[in-house]
Design a protein around this motif. Structure first.
Motif, PDB file in Angstrom:
ATOM      1  N   ARG A 178     116.255  37.328  20.543  1.00 37.87           N
ATOM      2  CA  ARG A 178     116.200  35.913  20.165  1.00 37.87           C
ATOM      3  C   ARG A 178     117.011  35.039  21.118  1.00 37.87           C
ATOM      4  O   ARG A 178     116.603  33.928  21.469  1.00 37.87           O
ATOM      5  N   SER A 181     115.432  33.756  24.564  1.00 32.75           N
ATOM      6  CA  SER A 181     114.465  32.659  24.565  1.00 32.75           C
ATOM      7  C   SER A 181     115.142  31.345  24.955  1.00 32.75           C
ATOM      8  O   SER A 181     116.104  30.929  24.318  1.00 32.75           O
ATOM      9  N   THR A 227     122.564  32.687   7.591  1.00 40.72           N
ATOM     10  CA  THR A 227     121.615  32.533   8.695  1.00 40.72           C
ATOM     11  C   THR A 227     122.245  32.988  10.003  1.00 40.72           C
ATOM     12  O   THR A 227     123.379  32.618  10.321  1.00 40.72           O
ATOM     13  N   ALA A 229     123.364  32.922  13.576  1.00 43.95           N
ATOM     14  CA  ALA A 229     123.628  31.826  14.508  1.00 43.95           C
ATOM     15  C   ALA A 229     123.751  32.320  15.943  1.00 43.95           C
ATOM     16  O   ALA A 229     123.443  31.589  16.885  1.00 43.95           O
ATOM     17  N   VAL A 249     121.422  31.369  18.890  1.00 43.38           N
ATOM     18  CA  VAL A 249     119.961  31.433  18.794  1.00 43.38           C
ATOM     19  C   VAL A 249     119.375  30.035  19.021  1.00 43.38           C
ATOM     20  O   VAL A 249     120.030  29.016  18.741  1.00 43.38           O
ATOM     21  N   PRO A 250     118.150  29.954  19.542  1.00 41.63           N
ATOM     22  CA  PRO A 250     117.593  28.649  19.927  1.00 41.63           C
ATOM     23  C   PRO A 250     117.642  27.579  18.849  1.00 41.63           C
ATOM     24  O   PRO A 250     117.969  26.418  19.125  1.00 41.63           O
ATOM     25  N   GLU A 251     117.352  27.946  17.618  1.00 38.25           N
ATOM     26  CA  GLU A 251     117.272  26.933  16.558  1.00 38.25           C
ATOM     27  C   GLU A 251     118.632  26.388  16.125  1.00 38.25           C
ATOM     28  O   GLU A 251     118.708  25.380  15.411  1.00 38.25           O
ATOM     29  N   GLN A 252     119.729  27.016  16.589  1.00 40.90           N
ATOM     30  CA  GLN A 252     121.068  26.550  16.226  1.00 40.90           C
ATOM     31  C   GLN A 252     121.819  25.943  17.415  1.00 40.90           C
ATOM     32  O   GLN A 252     122.984  25.566  17.281  1.00 40.90           O
ATOM     33  N   ARG A 253     121.139  25.831  18.556  1.00 37.92           N
ATOM     34  CA  ARG A 253     121.808  25.290  19.743  1.00 37.92           C
ATOM     35  C   ARG A 253     122.001  23.777  19.628  1.00 37.92           C
ATOM     36  O   ARG A 253     121.317  23.110  18.864  1.00 37.92           O
ATOM     37  N   GLN A 255     124.770  22.268  18.613  1.00 35.49           N
ATOM     38  CA  GLN A 255     125.662  21.881  17.514  1.00 35.49           C
ATOM     39  C   GLN A 255     127.121  22.279  17.775  1.00 35.49           C
ATOM     40  O   GLN A 255     127.947  22.221  16.869  1.00 35.49           O
TER      41      GLN A 255
END
Length: 311
Positions: A178, A181, A227, A229, A249-253, A255
């Motif tokens: 993950r 990506s 989740t 991270a 992971v991409p969806e938490q970048r 922040q």
């Protein structure tokens, strides 16, 4: 001209160690060469030199590996006498001879000050080394920043934003996949051109298992709701504790969570009494470099990495 490897004969080692460090690119000292030989991280068969018809050494190349390495991992030092008219040709021939003997093309790491391009003599010395490396098959180039943390910098306190725990091999495999990506790491990008993310993840895991650090140090990073991270892999070199691998992971970048992951690695090594923690990141990976800066890591040098291109 003859290209050959050194032998274990003390006279051969003495000649290699005494070779003058011509030019502005830093070279290994005679003392350091003997220290590395003593711990099997340099070996006579990994030290190659070019001799003229009178037996004078015109160039030397020293490849480095871990004490248990079957083959050298990287070229650590390449020098050609300042009196040689064609340093590119001599160096390229020397590298080609070593590569043929090893059956591999280890990368070449050149350690440089951050302002090396503004020094004409240093830039020129890098230029012929780069050209020789390219001619011998090392035509992929990455420029990296080397960082260091020492106890003079503050040890970060946990913020509670992330929870860190141990994980199974399968969980780490998934995390590596993950994190690859959208990675800004050039090595990761290059490797993904010739293999899929799972294959790269398995190779990365094997690499870090082979490092001096322990598998028990690895941590997965989770948000308080569970989740995933990111992950933190404290590691080590034969010389220092090392940041190893870290990411979000991409969806938490975006922040600021990379600061928390880096802080966990720093805390871990500091709690073990580390007096120095080293790290590297590509110069183009601006967010990671900024995270090191915020964490009190000091950029100490540029590492120019020349490697064989991905197949």
């Amino acid at each position: 001209m003859q290209f050959r490897a050194a032998t274990a004969d003390p006279a051969d080692i003495d000649r290699i160690a005494a070779h003058p460090a011509d030019g502005p690119v830093p070279a290994l000292t005679a003392e350091r060469i003997r220290e590395e030989l003593a711990v099997n991280q340099l070996r006579p068969e990994w030290i190659w030199f070019a001799e003229d018809e009178d037996g004078e050494i015109l160039a030397r190349a020293l490849w480095w590996g871990r004490a248990d390495s079957e083959r050298p991992i990287a070229l650590d030092c390449l020098q050609v006498r300042s009196t040689v008219a064609d340093p590119v040709g001599v160096a390229a021939g020397l590298l080609a001879a070593g590569h043929a003997a090893f059956g591999a093309l280890p990368g070449y790491n050149i350690s440089l000050p951050r302002n090396w391009r503004s020094d004409p003599a240093l830039a020129g010395a890098v230029a012929w080394r780069r050209e020789a490396a390219y001619k011998s098959g090392l035509s992929s180039e990455i420029e990296r920043l080397r960082y260091e943390w020492t106890p003079a910098a503050k040890v970060p306190e946990p913020s509670g934003k992330l929870i860190f725990r141990e994980g199974s091999d399968e969980e780490f495999l998934d995390a590596f996949v993950r994190l690859s990506s959208g990675s800004l790491d050039l090595h990761t990008q290059n490797e993904l051109r010739s293999m899929d993310a799972e294959q790269l993840a398995r190779e990365d895991i094997e690499f870090y298992l082979d490092c001096p650090g322990e598998r028990s140090w690895w941590r997965l990073a989770h948000l308080p709701d569970g989740t995933l991270a990111g992950m933190a892999i404290p590691s080590a070199t034969p010389y220092h504790r090392n940041v190893g691998y870290l990411g979000v992971v991409p969806e938490q970048r975006g922040q600021g969570l990379i600061d928390e992951v880096l802080a966990e690695i720093t805390r871990f090594h500091a709690s073990e009494g580390a007096e120095r923690i080293t790290a590297t990141t590509d110069t183009v990976n601006v967010p990671m470099a900024a995270a090191f800066d915020r964490a009190g890591y000091e950029a100490t040098e540029i590492r120019l990495v020349l490697e064989s291109p991905p197949q």
